[in-house]
Design an enzyme around this catalytic site. Structure first.
Site, short mmCIF file in Angstrom:
data_model
loop_
_atom_site.label_atom_id
_atom_site.label_comp_id
_atom_site.label_asym_id
_atom_site.label_seq_id
_atom_site.Cartn_x
_atom_site.Cartn_y
_atom_site.Cartn_z
N ALA A 109 0.84 -1.20 0.00
CA ALA A 109 0.00 0.00 0.00
C ALA A 109 0.87 1.25 0.00
CB ALA A 109 -0.93 0.01 1.21
N GLU A 146 -3.04 -12.33 -3.06
CA GLU A 146 -4.41 -12.13 -3.53
C GLU A 146 -4.57 -10.65 -3.84
OE1 GLU A 146 -4.54 -15.61 -0.73
OE2 GLU A 146 -4.02 -13.52 -0.35
N ASN A 178 -8.94 -4.49 -9.59
CA ASN A 178 -7.90 -3.54 -9.20
C ASN A 178 -6.83 -3.58 -10.29
OD1 ASN A 178 -5.86 -2.01 -8.08
ND2 ASN A 178 -6.02 -2.95 -6.05
N TYR A 200 1.68 -6.32 -10.66
CA TYR A 200 2.11 -7.68 -10.36
C TYR A 200 2.46 -8.45 -11.63
CZ TYR A 200 0.12 -6.52 -5.80
OH TYR A 200 -0.17 -5.91 -4.61
#
Length: 150
Positions: free
Chosen positions: A76, A109, A114, A121
């Protein structure tokens, strides 16, 4: 340079700022007690991105070491530091640490939809391996399971 940052291992002193970013980023944020437990657990490894000037936490990430594999728990970034390469730098540092510890794979996960996170990723070689239905219960959203072999 404005917006500059550096990556370093996280410690308990970073928890208040990590929790602020948690609340700004997730609908079901982890508590300070959860992070305190993580930081006292030898299986959890966390990193923070600190602002160059003041040393403020502008992002963080973490993973668990589980039987030769890494389970990425959190990535984050503070809203005013998003789209500046912080998440990419954090993920890069974390994956280097994961490899240095001899892990053979990493998993995570991510909320279905998103697209920014999924793109990040995938750019690091993670691939889709499944779906966890209603993983994000508050939002009633599925999670994509992603893996990367090291």
């Amino acid at each position: 340079m404005s917006g500059a940052f550096f990556i370093t291992p996280a410690n308990a002193e970073h928890i208040p700022e990590i929790c602020l970013i948690e609340r700004q980023s997730f609908s079901t944020p982890w508590s300070a007690a959860s992070f305190q437990k993580e930081f006292s657990d030898g299986l959890a490894h966390y990193f923070v991105a600190l602002s160059e000037g003041g040393g403020d936490v502008v992002g963080y990430c973490g993973y668990w070491s589980i039987v030769g594999e890494a389970h990425i728990t959190n990535v984050a970034v503070r809203p005013d530091f998003r789209r500046r390469g912080v998440a990419r730098a954090l993920l890069s540092a974390m994956l280097a640490d994961i490899a240095a510890r001899g892990h053979t794979a990493a998993t995570l996960e991510v909320r279905d939809g998103n697209s920014a996170a999924i793109c990040l990723y995938e750019g690091f070689g993670f691939y889709h391996a499944g779906v966890r239905k209603n993983y994000y219960q508050k939002e009633k959203k599925d999670a994509l399971i992603m893996w990367k072999r090291l």
